[in-house]
Scaffold this motif. Sequence first.
Motif, mmCIF file in Angstrom:
data_model
loop_
_atom_site.group_PDB
_atom_site.id
_atom_site.type_symbol
_atom_site.label_atom_id
_atom_site.label_comp_id
_atom_site.label_asym_id
_atom_site.label_seq_id
_atom_site.Cartn_x
_atom_site.Cartn_y
_atom_site.Cartn_z
ATOM 1 N N ASN A 210 0.825 -1.211 0.000
ATOM 2 C CA ASN A 210 0.000 0.000 0.000
ATOM 3 C C ASN A 210 0.857 1.259 0.000
ATOM 4 O O ASN A 210 0.328 2.358 -0.113
ATOM 5 C CB ASN A 210 -0.918 0.011 1.235
ATOM 6 C CG ASN A 210 -1.963 -1.082 1.174
ATOM 7 O OD1 ASN A 210 -2.459 -1.389 0.110
ATOM 8 N ND2 ASN A 210 -2.284 -1.655 2.322
ATOM 9 N N TYR A 211 2.180 1.119 0.133
ATOM 10 C CA TYR A 211 3.057 2.268 0.215
ATOM 11 C C TYR A 211 3.634 2.617 -1.154
ATOM 12 O O TYR A 211 3.716 1.782 -2.056
ATOM 13 C CB TYR A 211 4.192 2.004 1.215
ATOM 14 C CG TYR A 211 3.697 1.605 2.588
ATOM 15 C CD1 TYR A 211 2.835 2.434 3.294
ATOM 16 C CD2 TYR A 211 4.076 0.399 3.170
ATOM 17 C CE1 TYR A 211 2.372 2.079 4.545
ATOM 18 C CE2 TYR A 211 3.611 0.036 4.424
ATOM 19 C CZ TYR A 211 2.758 0.879 5.109
ATOM 20 O OH TYR A 211 2.297 0.523 6.344
ATOM 21 N N SER A 212 4.055 3.864 -1.292
ATOM 22 C CA SER A 212 4.644 4.316 -2.547
ATOM 23 C C SER A 212 5.990 3.628 -2.760
ATOM 24 O O SER A 212 6.622 3.153 -1.803
ATOM 25 C CB SER A 212 4.846 5.828 -2.506
ATOM 26 O OG SER A 212 5.896 6.163 -1.609
ATOM 27 N N PRO A 213 6.495 3.550 -4.009
ATOM 28 C CA PRO A 213 7.804 2.938 -4.261
ATOM 29 C C PRO A 213 8.919 3.594 -3.448
ATOM 30 O O PRO A 213 9.816 2.899 -2.964
ATOM 31 C CB PRO A 213 7.988 3.147 -5.760
ATOM 32 C CG PRO A 213 6.598 3.184 -6.305
ATOM 33 C CD PRO A 213 5.799 3.898 -5.256
ATOM 34 N N ARG A 214 8.897 4.928 -3.311
ATOM 35 C CA ARG A 214 9.943 5.610 -2.534
ATOM 36 C C ARG A 214 9.872 5.221 -1.056
ATOM 37 O O ARG A 214 10.905 5.026 -0.415
ATOM 38 C CB ARG A 214 9.824 7.132 -2.708
ATOM 39 C CG ARG A 214 10.281 7.642 -4.066
ATOM 40 C CD ARG A 214 10.468 9.149 -4.041
ATOM 41 N NE ARG A 214 11.035 9.646 -5.289
ATOM 42 C CZ ARG A 214 10.343 10.191 -6.273
ATOM 43 N NH1 ARG A 214 9.037 10.323 -6.156
ATOM 44 N NH2 ARG A 214 10.948 10.609 -7.373
ATOM 45 N N GLU A 216 8.564 2.405 0.129
ATOM 46 C CA GLU A 216 8.973 1.005 0.206
ATOM 47 C C GLU A 216 10.499 0.890 0.223
ATOM 48 O O GLU A 216 11.067 0.128 1.010
ATOM 49 C CB GLU A 216 8.423 0.230 -0.993
ATOM 50 C CG GLU A 216 6.950 -0.120 -0.902
ATOM 51 C CD GLU A 216 6.519 -0.973 -2.080
ATOM 52 O OE1 GLU A 216 7.266 -1.030 -3.080
ATOM 53 O OE2 GLU A 216 5.453 -1.588 -1.999
ATOM 54 N N GLU A 314 8.934 11.316 -0.062
ATOM 55 C CA GLU A 314 8.083 11.318 -1.251
ATOM 56 C C GLU A 314 8.578 12.293 -2.324
ATOM 57 O O GLU A 314 8.271 12.119 -3.502
ATOM 58 C CB GLU A 314 6.634 11.635 -0.869
ATOM 59 C CG GLU A 314 5.998 10.641 0.091
ATOM 60 C CD GLU A 314 5.931 9.217 -0.456
ATOM 61 O OE1 GLU A 314 6.245 8.997 -1.649
ATOM 62 O OE2 GLU A 314 5.581 8.306 0.308
ATOM 63 N N ARG A 358 11.481 -0.931 -8.169
ATOM 64 C CA ARG A 358 10.084 -0.533 -8.079
ATOM 65 C C ARG A 358 9.797 0.529 -9.130
ATOM 66 O O ARG A 358 10.658 1.276 -9.527
ATOM 67 C CB ARG A 358 9.781 0.005 -6.669
ATOM 68 C CG ARG A 358 9.981 -1.060 -5.594
ATOM 69 C CD ARG A 358 10.124 -0.440 -4.217
ATOM 70 N NE ARG A 358 10.106 -1.430 -3.176
ATOM 71 C CZ ARG A 358 11.162 -2.103 -2.740
ATOM 72 N NH1 ARG A 358 12.348 -1.879 -3.278
ATOM 73 N NH2 ARG A 358 11.043 -3.001 -1.770
ATOM 74 N N VAL A 360 8.438 3.962 -10.209
ATOM 75 C CA VAL A 360 8.075 5.266 -9.650
ATOM 76 C C VAL A 360 7.187 5.977 -10.659
ATOM 77 O O VAL A 360 7.594 6.226 -11.795
ATOM 78 C CB VAL A 360 9.325 6.108 -9.358
ATOM 79 C CG1 VAL A 360 8.936 7.447 -8.749
ATOM 80 C CG2 VAL A 360 10.257 5.351 -8.442
ATOM 81 N N ARG A 361 5.988 6.310 -10.263
ATOM 82 C CA ARG A 361 5.044 6.968 -11.181
ATOM 83 C C ARG A 361 4.905 8.432 -10.829
ATOM 84 O O ARG A 361 5.006 8.813 -9.700
ATOM 85 C CB ARG A 361 3.672 6.278 -11.122
ATOM 86 C CG ARG A 361 3.762 4.779 -11.503
ATOM 87 C CD ARG A 361 2.391 4.185 -11.562
ATOM 88 N NE ARG A 361 2.449 2.757 -11.825
ATOM 89 C CZ ARG A 361 2.618 2.210 -13.027
ATOM 90 N NH1 ARG A 361 2.745 2.982 -14.084
ATOM 91 N NH2 ARG A 361 2.652 0.905 -13.187
#
Length: 361
Positions: A210-214, A216, A314, A358, A360-361
């Motif tokens: 549920n966490y963002s790639p950064r 994580e 982030e 991962r 990153v979007r």
Amino acid sequence: MRIKLEIESNDTKIVGLKESGSSLSIDRNWGYAFATLILCMAIALPQVSEWVESQQPIRLLQRLVKNTNKLTDSKSTAFPTTKGSPITSGFGWRIHPLTGERKFHSGIDFGAPKGTPIYAFEAGLVEFAGWKGGYGKAVIINHGAGKSTLYGHASKLSVRKGERVVAGQTIGKIGSTGFSTGPHLHFEVRLNNKPVNPRPYLQQRELKSNYSPRMEAFLATIRWAETGTSRTKSYQKLVFNGTLNSFSTHPLIKQCASINGKKTCSTAAGAYQMLDKSWWDLQPKLNLPDFSPASQDRMAIEYIRRNGAISDIESGNFAKAACKVGKIWASFPCNSYDQNPKNISELSRYYRKQLSRRVVR
């Protein structure tokens, strides 16, 4: 005496009831007509409908249709237990924890508290549910095409032999039955009844975080800095020696060791080396049910938030975020703990490596 009933309509001919001597036979086509009459009566008369539905063959047919409808919508797979449960023993040769002998381990073990749900990996037919020797209470699901999965050491089973299940359906609860040292799920994938490594199958459909790639990547970097690894086994790490075997609560174990010539004692445990006082502080505030990997991640996120580093993470400002959390984790810079922290360069390299895995979007 011979009675013959014929109904003709254009090219269709239905042959009805026939009696010859003392024997009575029903023509197959007439049987279809009779069954249709019963169904029409069942629709028109509630009393007949209740009687029809009460018959065992009808109940079995209804159950089969219900399960078949479920299966047609389920071609997916599910993780066999709670996401984030650490792997306590992999597939392959190992020293058996009870006998001390070198023995082949035919599955993957996931450590989790007793009562944690066990989920069906794929849709299929339960071909076994019960006690199975060293596996304890176990379930075997046949997925077709020679593929099956086994779930062992359960404390409770929720399915029976002959039942059809869908992916993600609860089939039992984790326990320590059979030949076991503690609560865990033994999960096997079998092809033509021969165990194969389950890891490739799990990795294909592993649930997303549920966490963002950064975030994580940042969490992985903390785990690596604190325990030497960012993998699932980090969640079981005790501060100086050994591992914790239950996630029901913080282990609350104090250990001591010499660091830079000074005796240092600590209750730190888990992937982020949380102290017992951290557990007593955060557990009620975050309403944590246990000390599972998911709970440990939430504790780390809360400390990151308290130190104002979330926006830096982030926005990609790793160095600034790393310095802010240094007062929490001694393995990071910007603190006076004098416990051999890693420098920002090596932390940054590890972080970038994790981030590259991962999207990153």
